[in-house]
Scaffold this active site. Structure first.
Site: not given
Ligand code: DIR
Ligand code: MN
Ligand code: MN
Ligand code: MN
Length: 306
Positions: A96, A123, A125, A127, A140, A226, A228, A271
Site C-alpha cells: 500500500h 482497507d 487499516h 494507514d 505501507h 487493499d 485485507d 497488498e
Molecule cells: C499497522 C498495520 N497499522 C502498521 N498497517 C497496515 O504496521 O502500522 N497493514 N497497513 O496492512
Molecule cells: Mn492498506
Molecule cells: Mn490493510
C-alpha cells in the site's frame, strides 16, 4: 473507456516479502482480458521502476526502507500523472506504500480539471501513521498521512503539489487502528466507517452517502482497494489479514455502486501477496472486483437518481 495498467511491484513497505509478485499475478489472472471483454481499450504500460536512491536517515529507528519507498513515490507520482492524461489508470501493487505516489500524482492531474479530488480507502487499516508514529516501521502504514499533507514527511518524501483535503477522504472496512492513528483521526476531517458501521447500516448506505458528497461537489474519485478489506477466508493472500472483513457480495456491491456513480478516475489494487495464495484465488477475486468496478454486471439497473 481507455484504461492503463501500471505495475508497481513494491514490497518493502509491507512486513513480509511477496507483494512484488502482485502485478504478475493480476496479469496471469487475466485482468486485461476481463476489462477488454467489457468493451474497454486497455494498454498494459508494464512496470514502473523507482527513481534513483537518495540517502536519508530518519530518527525513528523502526522506520525501514525509507530511501526505497521515497524513490518509488517519486516514480509513481510521475507515472500516475502521465498515464491519467486521457485514460483511467489501474495501479497493480505492490504494497500500500504505492498509494503515496499514485494518489499524489492523481491529485495533481485532477487539480488541472478544476474539479475537487476525493479518495475512497477500502482497507482493514487506516494507514494514517507518520514517520514519527509508526511502530512497525512498515511504510505501507503511512500513505494516507502523506497524501493528506500531515507534518513529518517534508525533507524525506517529495513535496506534494496538491494535498488531498481530509474532508475528501472516506474509509470503509476499518477494523485495525493503532492508538496514534486513532488519536490523529479523531482530530481530522476524515470519514472513517469501521466494520461495525457496515454491520449496523449496510455498506450501501455508507457508500451512497460518500458518493453523494463527491457528486454534489462535481468531484473525481480515486479508489484504493487493499486486499485485507476483504474477509480473509475469501482473500487469504495478504500479509496482514484481519478477521471480520467485507464479504464477497459486500465487496462486489461497493464496486458496482462505484461503477454506476461514474465518478471514479483511478484505482489501486494493493497488498496482494501471491506467495500466500491458494492457486491464484485472491488474484482472481481482485480481478473480478476490478471488473465489477469497470462495468461488469449481472443485470442492468435503472439509472440511480442523484
Ligand atoms: C499497522 C498495520 N497499522 C502498521 N498497517 C497496515 O504496521 O502500522 N497493514 N497497513 O496492512
Ligand atoms: Mn492498506
Ligand atoms: Mn490493510
Ligand atoms: Mn536508514
Amino acid at each position: 473507456m481507455d484504461i492503463r495498467l501500471i505495475g508497481a511491484p513494491l514490497q518493502i513497505g509491507a512486513g513480509q516479502l511477496g507483494c512484488e509478485m502482485g502485478p504478475s499475478a493480476y496479469r496471469i489472472a487475466g485482468l486485461m482480458r476481463a476489462l477488454e471483454d467489457l468493451g474497454h481499450r486497455v494498454v498494459d504500460t508494464g512496470n514502473v521502476t523507482p527513481a534513483p536512491l537518495k540517502e536519508f536517515h530518519h530518527p525513528n529507528p523502526a522506520v525501514h526502507h525509507l530511501e526505497e519507498t521515497v524513490a518509488w513515490t517519486e516514480a509513481l507520482t510521475e507515472a500516475a500523472y502521465r498515464e491519467s492524461a486521457d485514460a483511467v489508470p489501474i495501479f497493480l501493487g505492490g504494497d500500500h506504500a504505492i498509494s503515496a505516489g499514485t494518489v499524489a500524482g492523481m491529485a495533481r492531474r485532477v487539480a488541472e480539471t478544476g474539479r475537487p479530488f476525493f479518495v475512497l480507502w477500502l482497507d482493514a487499516h487506516t494507514d494514517y501513521h507518520t514517520l514519527e508514529t509508526t511502530r512497525s516501521g512498515n511504510l505501507h502504514g503511512t500513505p494516507v498521512a502523506y497524501f493528506s499533507g500531515r507534518d513529518g514527511f517534508a525533507g524525506y518524501f517529495p513535496p506534494l503539489s496538491h494535498a488531498v483535503p481530509e474532508e475528501n477522504i472516506g474509509m470503509i472496512g476499518i477494523r485495525s487502528v493503532d492508538p496514534a492513528e486513532r488519536a490523529a483521526l479523531e482530530k481530522s476531517g476524515i470519514t472513517v466507517h469501521d466494520m461495525r458501521s457496515i454491520d449496523e447500516h449496510g455498506v450501501a448506505v455508507l457508500l451512497r452517502e460518500f458518493l453523494a458528497r463527491v457528486q454534489a461537489a462535481n468531484g473525481l474519485l480515486h479508489v484504493s482497494l487493499d486486499v485485507d478489506f476483504l474477509e480473509p477466508s475469501i482473500a487469504p493472500a495478504v500479509g496482514t489479514t484481519v478477521p471480520g472483513g467485507a464479504t464477497f457480495r459486500e465487496a462486489h456491491l461497493v464496486m458496482e455502486m462505484l461503477h454506476d456513480s461514474g465518478l471514479v478516475c483511478s484505482l489501486d489494487l494493493v497488498e496482494l501477496n501471491p506467495f500466500l495464495d491458494e492457486r491464484g484465488r485472491t488474484a482472481t477475486l481482485m480481478v473480478d472486483l476490478a471488473a465489477s468496478l469497470m462495468g461488469k454486471r449481472v443485470m442492468d439497473r435503472p439509472t440511480r437518481a442523484g
